[in-house]
Design an enzyme around this catalytic site. Structure first.
Site, short mmCIF file in Angstrom:
data_model
loop_
_atom_site.label_atom_id
_atom_site.label_comp_id
_atom_site.label_asym_id
_atom_site.label_seq_id
_atom_site.Cartn_x
_atom_site.Cartn_y
_atom_site.Cartn_z
N GLY A 146 32.91 64.27 28.72
CA GLY A 146 32.83 63.50 27.48
C GLY A 146 33.02 62.00 27.69
O GLY A 146 32.97 61.23 26.73
N TYR A 150 32.28 55.99 31.19
CA TYR A 150 33.62 55.39 31.22
C TYR A 150 34.30 55.72 32.57
O TYR A 150 34.87 54.84 33.22
CB TYR A 150 34.42 55.93 30.04
CG TYR A 150 35.91 55.65 30.03
CD1 TYR A 150 36.39 54.42 29.57
CD2 TYR A 150 36.83 56.61 30.44
CE1 TYR A 150 37.77 54.17 29.53
CE2 TYR A 150 38.19 56.37 30.39
CZ TYR A 150 38.66 55.15 29.94
OH TYR A 150 40.01 54.91 29.90
N1 LIG Z 1 45.09 55.83 25.59
C1 LIG Z 1 44.76 56.66 26.54
O1 LIG Z 1 44.91 57.87 26.41
C2 LIG Z 1 44.23 56.12 27.85
C3 LIG Z 1 44.13 56.99 28.95
C4 LIG Z 1 43.67 56.50 30.16
C5 LIG Z 1 43.34 55.17 30.28
N2 LIG Z 1 43.44 54.34 29.20
C6 LIG Z 1 43.12 52.93 29.40
O2 LIG Z 1 44.25 52.18 29.00
C7 LIG Z 1 43.85 50.87 28.59
C8 LIG Z 1 44.50 50.52 27.27
O3 LIG Z 1 43.97 51.38 26.27
P1 LIG Z 1 44.70 51.68 24.89
O4 LIG Z 1 44.87 53.13 24.82
O5 LIG Z 1 45.86 50.77 24.72
O6 LIG Z 1 43.49 51.31 23.91
P2 LIG Z 1 43.44 50.37 22.64
O7 LIG Z 1 42.12 50.64 22.00
O8 LIG Z 1 44.66 50.53 21.82
O9 LIG Z 1 43.44 48.91 23.31
C9 LIG Z 1 42.33 48.35 23.95
C10 LIG Z 1 42.19 46.92 23.48
O10 LIG Z 1 41.04 46.33 24.11
C11 LIG Z 1 40.49 45.43 23.18
N3 LIG Z 1 39.08 45.12 23.44
C12 LIG Z 1 38.01 45.95 23.36
N4 LIG Z 1 36.87 45.27 23.57
C13 LIG Z 1 37.23 43.98 23.81
C14 LIG Z 1 36.50 42.79 24.09
N5 LIG Z 1 35.17 42.79 24.15
N6 LIG Z 1 37.18 41.63 24.30
C15 LIG Z 1 38.54 41.61 24.22
N7 LIG Z 1 39.29 42.71 23.93
C16 LIG Z 1 38.64 43.88 23.72
C17 LIG Z 1 40.61 46.18 21.84
O11 LIG Z 1 40.46 45.30 20.73
C18 LIG Z 1 41.97 46.81 21.96
O12 LIG Z 1 42.96 46.01 21.35
C19 LIG Z 1 42.32 50.89 28.56
O13 LIG Z 1 41.83 50.29 29.74
C20 LIG Z 1 41.99 52.37 28.54
O14 LIG Z 1 40.73 52.62 29.10
C21 LIG Z 1 43.88 54.78 27.99
#
Ligand SMILES: NC(=O)c1ccc[n+]([C@@H]2O[C@H](COP(=O)([O-])OP(=O)(O)OC[C@H]3O[C@@H](n4cnc5c(N)ncnc54)[C@H](O)[C@@H]3O)[C@@H](O)[C@H]2O)c1
Length: 246
Positions: A146, A150
């Site tokens: 899914g 990414y």
């Molecule tokens: N939450 C999970 O379960 C999980 C698991 C594995 C990895 N991750 C990774 O952890 C990291 C943090 O994710 P999160 O869960 O806090 O997500 P989140 O969506 O809460 O935060 C991501 C932030 O990135 C910002 N963003 C997106 N596009 C942007 C752009 N073009 N310019 C500037 N900012 C932008 C968003 O506005 C958001 O505030 C990410 O890299 C994500 O891939 C998350």
């Protein structure tokens, strides 16, 4: 890194971004945060007050990244720590997607990391020191259903980080990644909304039987930004309650 050094956090108004900003402030850094979500930035700004400098930036725009790094350096001093928490994805199968979706996933999860890292790294090379921590995902190491594209971008972030670690140890710049497991943030919530059964299945597979909290990630990030990680570079640490043991 020492108290008073400048740390730049991307994705600063997101779940992990906010927890990271708060933790690095607690650790004694001067913190700058960037994010594209103006509304969330303003809300978060009310919480942190003047302690952190928050800026609205679309990180998929290379020129905007160069401009903001210059501005932060001018207003706050040289950036010694960079934490990339920016990220985004949906939960569709590859065969259901189109190239516009792939471009967006690649732009946010990979291009944006390159765009901000380049100007920050130039400053670190001048200072002859720095720490870069990229938030990757175990999707980039073991794959996940899914989130194929990414997963590809996170694999790219991991390979990029390791290569950068090799190139820049001579400048005392450490580059590492954390790979969060499912973590209670708006990003995970969006995935659960699309697929409510997903989370139940995931929690059953996590030895600690809970999803991560943003603060669990911030604890590990804090370590990689501290002096305690001075002899560690090119590594990926899963912070996932044991979900993956790579
Ligand atoms: N939450 C999970 O379960 C999980 C698991 C594995 C990895 N991750 C990774 O952890 C990291 C943090 O994710 P999160 O869960 O806090 O997500 P989140 O969506 O809460 O935060 C991501 C932030 O990135 C910002 N963003 C997106 N596009 C942007 C752009 N073009 N310019 C500037 N900012 C932008 C968003 O506005 C958001 O505030 C990410 O890299 C994500 O891939 C998350």
């Amino acid at each position: 890194m020492a108290k008073g050094d400048v740390a730049l956090v991307t994705g600063a108004s997101g779940g992990m971004g906010q927890a990271t900003v708060l933790r690095l402030l607690q650790d004694g850094f001067k913190v700058a945060g960037i994010d594209v979500n103006d509304k969330a930035l303003k809300e978060f700004g009310k919480k942190v007050g003047k302690k952190a400098n928050l800026y609205k930036v679309d990180q998929t725009n290379e020129a905007a990244c160069r401009k903001i790094v210059k501005k932060i350096e001018k207003e706050m001093g040289p950036v010694s720590v960079l934490v990339n928490t920016i990220g985004w994805c949906g939960t569709t199968r590859f065969h259901e997607e189109d190239a516009a979706y792939w471009r967006k996933v690649i732009a946010i999860n990979y291009d944006a990391v390159l765009y901000i890292t380049h100007p920050v790294l130039l400053g670190m090379i001048k200072q002859n020191r720095g720490k870069i921590l990229n938030v990757a995902s175990d999707a980039g190491r073991i794959g996940t259903s899914g989130e194929a594209v990414y997963a590809g971008t996170k694999g790219a972030v991991i390979a990029f980080s390791k290569s950068l670690a090799r190139e820049n140890a001579r400048y005392n710049v450490n580059v590492n990644c954390i790979a969060p497991g499912p973590t209670a943030t708006p990003l995970l919530q969006a995935e659960i909304d699309e697929n409510p059964d997903l989370i139940k299945r995931m929690v059953r597979l996590i030895p600690f039987r809970r999803v991560g909290q943003p603060e669990d990630m911030a604890n590990a990030i804090s370590f990689f930004c501290s002096k305690d990680s001075d002899y560690i570079t090119g590594q990926v640490l899963s912070v996932s309650g044991g979900l993956t043991m790579v």
